[in-house]
Motif scaffolding. Sequence first.
Motif, PDB file in Angstrom:
ATOM      1  N   VAL A 132      36.532  11.924  -4.500  1.00 21.48           N
ATOM      2  CA  VAL A 132      36.061  12.289  -3.167  1.00 21.48           C
ATOM      3  C   VAL A 132      37.269  12.723  -2.345  1.00 21.48           C
ATOM      4  N   ALA A 133      37.140  13.839  -1.644  1.00 19.09           N
ATOM      5  CA  ALA A 133      38.178  14.282  -0.713  1.00 19.09           C
ATOM      6  C   ALA A 133      37.641  14.144   0.706  1.00 19.09           C
ATOM      7  N   GLU A 158      40.163   4.185  -6.010  1.00 18.36           N
ATOM      8  CA  GLU A 158      41.539   3.955  -5.591  1.00 18.36           C
ATOM      9  C   GLU A 158      42.043   5.219  -4.899  1.00 18.36           C
ATOM     10  N   ILE A 159      42.922   5.053  -3.925  1.00 21.92           N
ATOM     11  CA  ILE A 159      43.442   6.195  -3.177  1.00 21.92           C
ATOM     12  C   ILE A 159      44.569   6.822  -3.988  1.00 21.92           C
ATOM     13  N   THR A 160      44.381   8.082  -4.387  1.00 22.70           N
ATOM     14  CA  THR A 160      45.372   8.765  -5.225  1.00 22.70           C
ATOM     15  C   THR A 160      46.149   9.829  -4.461  1.00 22.70           C
ATOM     16  N   VAL A 197      42.388  11.596  -0.898  1.00 22.20           N
ATOM     17  CA  VAL A 197      41.548  11.749  -2.086  1.00 22.20           C
ATOM     18  C   VAL A 197      41.403  10.382  -2.728  1.00 22.20           C
ATOM     19  N   ALA A 198      40.165  10.002  -2.995  1.00 19.80           N
ATOM     20  CA  ALA A 198      39.868   8.740  -3.659  1.00 19.80           C
ATOM     21  C   ALA A 198      39.300   9.037  -5.040  1.00 19.80           C
ATOM     22  N   SER A 199      39.815   8.354  -6.045  1.00 21.74           N
ATOM     23  CA  SER A 199      39.378   8.566  -7.426  1.00 21.74           C
ATOM     24  C   SER A 199      38.687   7.308  -7.936  1.00 21.74           C
ATOM     25  N   ARG A 200      37.515   7.501  -8.544  1.00 22.58           N
ATOM     26  CA  ARG A 200      36.769   6.348  -9.054  1.00 22.58           C
ATOM     27  C   ARG A 200      37.497   5.747 -10.245  1.00 22.58           C
TER      28      ARG A 200
END
Length: 217
Positions: A132-133, A158-160, A197-200
């Motif tokens: 998600v951005a 987690e925030i990448t 950007v959050a990555s699952r």
Amino acid sequence: MARRYYYRTFNEQTGRELSDRMADLKRALDFKPTYRVLDIGCAEGLISLELAPFVSEIRAVDMRPARIQAAQRLAENLRIHNVQFEIASLFDLTLDPLSYDIVLFLGVYHQLPQSSRERALRIVLHSAKHQVAIRTRIHRDFGVRDTILNACREEGFEITFERTYESARARKTRGLRIMQDWFSHSTTTLHKSLKLVASRVTASTFLFSVAAQILCV
């Protein structure tokens, strides 16, 4: 491509901002040719049209008809056929869990009523399979960052990528024409914004929690 439209139609500053946004998105998001993307609040579709060559399909929605019409005209002019533009708000959509590989939620969060923000954020996070951005203004409420980060972590992300930046907006105000030399002046507003950007972490864990919730009902 679509960036040229911004430079030509608006101004150089806006064109530079779009270029910066695209550079951040391409660096932080993992686009793949098979991916399906949802762009919420797509405006004139500039970002969707820039990303179209890198993914399978994009569903782009905005609640303002004039902007969707502009986006459709631009897509036709550029001969881009894998972006579907719709007049809709986020709350009009029926989104299944993990239904899109990447979800873009850019410049929308801060425009929502305070009472709708958490619900909107949860919908966005639930529908994203991988990433998600999010981009939102935070200059009036510095607690927004913590709210978004906590929601992401609770939903298994987690925030990448994270970046905070400031941009200035100048607006010229004029007095009566006959006295405009005396009364004309510019006002500058400074906006502080957050981009992340959050990555699952794992989609399987999320699906297990959804199934458990359904069984408990």
